[in-house]
Design an enzyme around this catalytic site. Structure first.
Site: not given
Length: 136
Positions: A11, A85, A89
């Site tokens: 996250c 995120c 990512c």
């Protein structure tokens, strides 16, 4: 996957959702799954309301520290679970990716964090069932 499956929870701040998910997976998988968590912009400390909510169910996260997301952590994981995120990512073909849409516990009191914690536990239990075959 060879040997023990590995899961990375990601996250933004690695202070709430991903920490609770990692703590549940570590506890509920009894060491059968390698667990990592990280954040694209880690906070200075884990959310105190998340720590308190997890303590209520017997899981101590008080010593956890938010960690920065690295390419290596993604490469070393079989399953990558993102929690808000977005595009930060890294993506590698052949990995199993899941995006868990969960309310962000940042700035919320423990009363507001409990339902998020309970939803994470339900999802972690389903994840374990998908990664560890049931004993005959």
């Amino acid at each position: 996957m060879t040997g023990k499956p590995s899961v990375l929870f990601v996250c933004v701040h690695n202070a709430g959702r991903s920490q609770m998910a990692a703590a549940f997976l570590t506890t509920l998988s009894n060491g059968e799954i390698e667990v990592r968590s990280a954040g694209s912009q880690p906070a200075d400390k884990v959310n105190p309301s998340a720590v308190e909510a997890m303590a209520e169910v017997g899981i101590d996260m008080s010593a956890e520290i938010p960690k920065v997301l690295t390419t290596e952590a993604v490469k070393e994981s079989d399953v990558v679970i993102t929690m808000g995120c977005g595009d930060e990512c890294p993506y590698f073909p052949g990995k199993r990716y899941e995006d868990w849409v969960l309310e962000d516990p940042a700035g919320k009191g423990v009363d507001s964090v409990r339902p998020i914690r309970d939803e994470i536990k339900t999802r972690v239990e389903a994840l374990i069932a998908s990664l560890i075959p049931a004993s005959a």
